[in-house]
Design a protein around this motif. Structure first.
Motif, PDB file in Angstrom:
ATOM      1  N   ASP A   1      -3.325  10.683   3.059  1.00 48.80           N
ATOM      2  CA  ASP A   1      -3.315   9.224   3.151  1.00 48.80           C
ATOM      3  C   ASP A   1      -4.436   8.707   2.252  1.00 48.80           C
ATOM      4  OD1 ASP A   1      -3.632   6.549   3.766  1.00 48.80           O
ATOM      5  OD2 ASP A   1      -3.290   6.826   5.914  1.00 48.80           O
TER       6      ASP A   1
ATOM      7  N   ALA B   1      -6.234  10.743  -4.000  1.00 49.73           N
ATOM      8  CA  ALA B   1      -5.275  11.317  -3.043  1.00 49.73           C
ATOM      9  C   ALA B   1      -4.345  12.300  -3.753  1.00 49.73           C
ATOM     10  CB  ALA B   1      -4.476  10.205  -2.369  1.00 49.73           C
TER      11      ALA B   1
ATOM     12  N   VAL C   1       0.911   4.946   1.662  1.00 47.69           N
ATOM     13  CA  VAL C   1       0.271   5.481   2.870  1.00 47.69           C
ATOM     14  C   VAL C   1       0.261   7.005   2.906  1.00 47.69           C
ATOM     15  CG1 VAL C   1       0.771   3.406   4.210  1.00 47.69           C
ATOM     16  CG2 VAL C   1       2.440   5.269   4.199  1.00 47.69           C
ATOM     17  N   SER C   2       0.999   7.630   1.995  1.00 47.84           N
ATOM     18  CA  SER C   2       0.983   9.094   1.970  1.00 47.84           C
ATOM     19  C   SER C   2       1.342   9.587   0.575  1.00 47.84           C
ATOM     20  CB  SER C   2       1.986   9.643   2.993  1.00 47.84           C
ATOM     21  OG  SER C   2       1.977  11.049   2.968  1.00 47.84           O
TER      22      SER C   2
ATOM     23  N   GLU D   1       4.721   7.679  -0.507  1.00 54.22           N
ATOM     24  CA  GLU D   1       5.410   6.946   0.563  1.00 54.22           C
ATOM     25  C   GLU D   1       4.719   5.597   0.693  1.00 54.22           C
ATOM     26  OE1 GLU D   1       6.301   9.078   4.320  1.00 54.22           O
ATOM     27  OE2 GLU D   1       5.410  10.812   3.311  1.00 54.22           O
ATOM     28  N   TYR D   2       5.493   4.541   0.550  1.00 53.28           N
ATOM     29  CA  TYR D   2       4.950   3.181   0.695  1.00 53.28           C
ATOM     30  C   TYR D   2       4.929   2.784   2.163  1.00 53.28           C
ATOM     31  CZ  TYR D   2       5.108   2.326  -4.342  1.00 53.28           C
ATOM     32  OH  TYR D   2       4.878   2.362  -5.689  1.00 53.28           O
ATOM     33  N   GLU D   3       4.242   1.639   2.426  1.00 49.69           N
ATOM     34  CA  GLU D   3       4.229   1.090   3.792  1.00 49.69           C
ATOM     35  C   GLU D   3       5.654   0.907   4.312  1.00 49.69           C
ATOM     36  OE1 GLU D   3       0.820  -2.142   4.395  1.00 49.69           O
ATOM     37  OE2 GLU D   3       1.753  -2.257   2.425  1.00 49.69           O
TER      38      GLU D   3
ATOM     39  N   ARG E   1      -5.888   6.026   2.009  1.00 51.75           N
ATOM     40  CA  ARG E   1      -6.866   5.174   2.690  1.00 51.75           C
ATOM     41  C   ARG E   1      -7.956   5.982   3.375  1.00 51.75           C
ATOM     42  NH1 ARG E   1      -2.148   2.200   5.865  1.00 51.75           N
ATOM     43  NH2 ARG E   1      -1.756   4.428   6.146  1.00 51.75           N
ATOM     44  N   SER E   2      -7.787   7.314   3.444  1.00 51.25           N
ATOM     45  CA  SER E   2      -8.807   8.156   4.081  1.00 51.25           C
ATOM     46  C   SER E   2      -9.920   8.534   3.103  1.00 51.25           C
ATOM     47  CB  SER E   2      -8.154   9.432   4.617  1.00 51.25           C
ATOM     48  OG  SER E   2      -7.676  10.224   3.529  1.00 51.25           O
TER      49      SER E   2
ATOM     50  N   LYS F   1      -8.506   0.644  -4.256  1.00 47.83           N
ATOM     51  CA  LYS F   1      -7.227   1.233  -3.807  1.00 47.83           C
ATOM     52  C   LYS F   1      -6.618   2.110  -4.902  1.00 47.83           C
ATOM     53  CE  LYS F   1      -5.813  -2.445  -0.668  1.00 47.83           C
ATOM     54  NZ  LYS F   1      -5.333  -2.065   0.620  1.00 47.83           N
TER      55      LYS F   1
ATOM     56  N   ASP G   1       0.832  -1.201   0.000  1.00 51.65           N
ATOM     57  CA  ASP G   1       0.000   0.000   0.000  1.00 51.65           C
ATOM     58  C   ASP G   1       0.871   1.258   0.000  1.00 51.65           C
ATOM     59  OD1 ASP G   1      -2.250  -1.485  -0.006  1.00 51.65           O
ATOM     60  OD2 ASP G   1      -2.865  -1.026   2.048  1.00 51.65           O
TER      61      ASP G   1
ATOM     62  N   GLN H   1      -8.461   5.298  -4.791  1.00 56.53           N
ATOM     63  CA  GLN H   1      -8.056   6.081  -3.614  1.00 56.53           C
ATOM     64  C   GLN H   1      -6.733   6.810  -3.888  1.00 56.53           C
ATOM     65  OE1 GLN H   1      -8.227   2.866  -0.647  1.00 56.53           O
ATOM     66  NE2 GLN H   1      -9.716   4.094   0.487  1.00 56.53           N
TER      67      GLN H   1
END
Ligand SMILES: NC(=O)c1ccc[n+]([C@@H]2O[C@H](COP(=O)([O-])OP(=O)(O)OC[C@H]3O[C@@H](n4cnc5c(N)ncnc54)[C@H](O)[C@@H]3O)[C@@H](O)[C@H]2O)c1
Length: 378
Positions: A362, A350, A215-216, A236-238, A364-365, A343, A213, A346
């Motif tokens: 993020d 994003a 994440v940012s 930015e990845y996990e 995921r938000s 995803k 994923d 998203q």
């Protein structure tokens, strides 16, 4: 990633396919079904009667429809490929699922994350397969790159850079595209025009290459001319040791070699032991092997050019279609699942939100949809 799409229970030994939408990109996708020795293209539906009839004649399909419900009522259709404009996917996928058909839908799955989730849940409840056809996941140089990365060929990946350049071409394919196929992409029926319709491929690629994923996201999105471009995004990845960047540029005065659209993509992945470069996707801009791998240690510097692989962009479409048929026949879950497609959406939204707010986001938000500032009339 946990699949949301249902694994369909398919018991026949051949797939009888209906094609919904016979527009600009239909032939590229249907080629893989026509070539498959256990798939029959039996029906075509397009609201444009002439397009439907011409496509059915080209593909040898006996059923010709202008109304989706009529095609879906056909008991001899097991599965459908949905190739209609993106804003119609939600209605068309839900109708196909309700009719008990297995569904392959072109990217982007939907215009909102919530719709994509609803479509996945509906397929699961109905016990049919829903997958999104993503040709970049089946393009041989990218498949090879993913495998080399997973096998440790460049060590621990630290950076990925995905570049898209849109320019000019005199390819007969592009010259033959119908202009009305562009109207719905570039008005308020789309949440972001080109940056949405084409870039979903690259967001999908950024997630798939590492099965991780993001994440940012930080981004700058400008509007110029026809599309939203230039655009630059940082991911930015996990894994905090892995960063990504994506660039989209429009070069209206630059002509390039291509057999398809006037565009090309380049993917560079740096690892702590080596470097990998996919030098072409849609176009054939550079005279280089389709993929190059560089590894060096204190004793030896080694560069491998992979010129032997199939790098025709059409192959990704064919392999993606064949993958759907093979998965139905084998009873396995085809990519891309609805959850993976959500995803991808998203990540796309994003980028818009980060560009609008100038703040990290993020992905995921995001559960709805976001449009870039300045996207007219939305
Ligand atoms: N994989 C790729 O690289 C790729 C490339 C281009 C397009 N696409 C996707 O494929 C889809 C179609 O794109 P396109 O360029 O072919 O668009 P298009 O507008 O050229 O074709 C869409 C077709 O759907 C038909 N249609 C509209 N409403 C319908 C309905 N209710 N029932 C039946 N047919 C209907 C239209 O008459 C048209 O012929 C889009 O989702 C697009 O994002 C994918």
């Amino acid at each position: 990633m946990t699949p949301v799409s249902a694994k369909g229970s398919f018991t026949a030994d051949r797939v009888r396919l209906g094609v919904i939408g016979a527009g600009n990109i239909a032939d590229m996708n249907v080629a893989g079904y026509l070539e498959h020795d256990r798939c029959d293209v039996v029906a075509v539906c397009d609201t444009d009667k002439d397009l439907a009839a011409a496509a059915a004649a080209r593909w040898g399909a006996s059923g010709v429809f202008t109304n989706l419900d009529d095609l879906l009522a056909e008991p001899d259709v097991d599965a459908v490929e949905i190739l209609t404009p993106t804003h119609l996917h939600y209605d068309h996928v839900l109708a196909a699922v309700a009719a008990g058909k297995h569904v392959s839908c072109q990217k982007p799955l939907a215009n909102t994350v919530a719709e994509a989730r609803e479509m996945g849940a509906a397929a699961q409840a109905a016990g049919v397969t829903l997958r999104v056809s993503e040709c970049f996941w089946h393009y041989p140089p990218l498949e090879r790159a993913k495998k080399l990365i997973a096998d440790g060929a460049i060590g621990q990946p630290t950076n990925v850079r995905i570049r898209t350049i849109v320019g000019q071409t005199d390819a007969p394919f592009q010259a033959g595209l119908r202009a009305d196929g562009y109207v719905w992409r570039l008005n308020n029926l789309s949440p972001g025009g080109h940056l949405f319709d084409d870039m979903v491929h690259k967001y999908a690629l950024a997630l798939w290459l590492f099965d991780q994923d993001i994440v940012s996201v930080q981004a700058v999105v400008r509007r110029r001319d026809l599309f939203f471009e230039p655009c630059q995004a940082i991911f930015e990845y996990e894994d905090p040791g892995l960063l990504g960047s994506m660039e989209v540029s429009y070069a209206p005065k630059m002509w390039m070699r291509s057999s398809y659209y006037g565009a090309d993509e380049f993917v560079e992945v740096q690892g702590d032991e080596g470097f990998l470069w996919v030098t072409r996707c849609t176009g054939e801009m550079l005279d280089l092997p389709a993929m190059m791998l560089y590894r060096g240690d204190e004793k030896e510097l080694a560069m491998t050019g992979y010129s032997d692989m199939d790098s025709d962009w059409a192959t990704g479409f064919k392999r993606s279609s064949a993958h759907f048929v093979d998965s139905l026949l084998a009873g396995t879950l085809p990519d891309m699942t609805a959850e993976e497609a959500a995803k991808v959406l998203q990540l796309c939204f994003a980028v818009y939100q980060a560009g609008n707010s100038k703040l990290p986001v993020d992905p995921r938000s995001i559960e709805g949809s976001v449009t870039p500032t300045g996207w007219a009339d939305w």
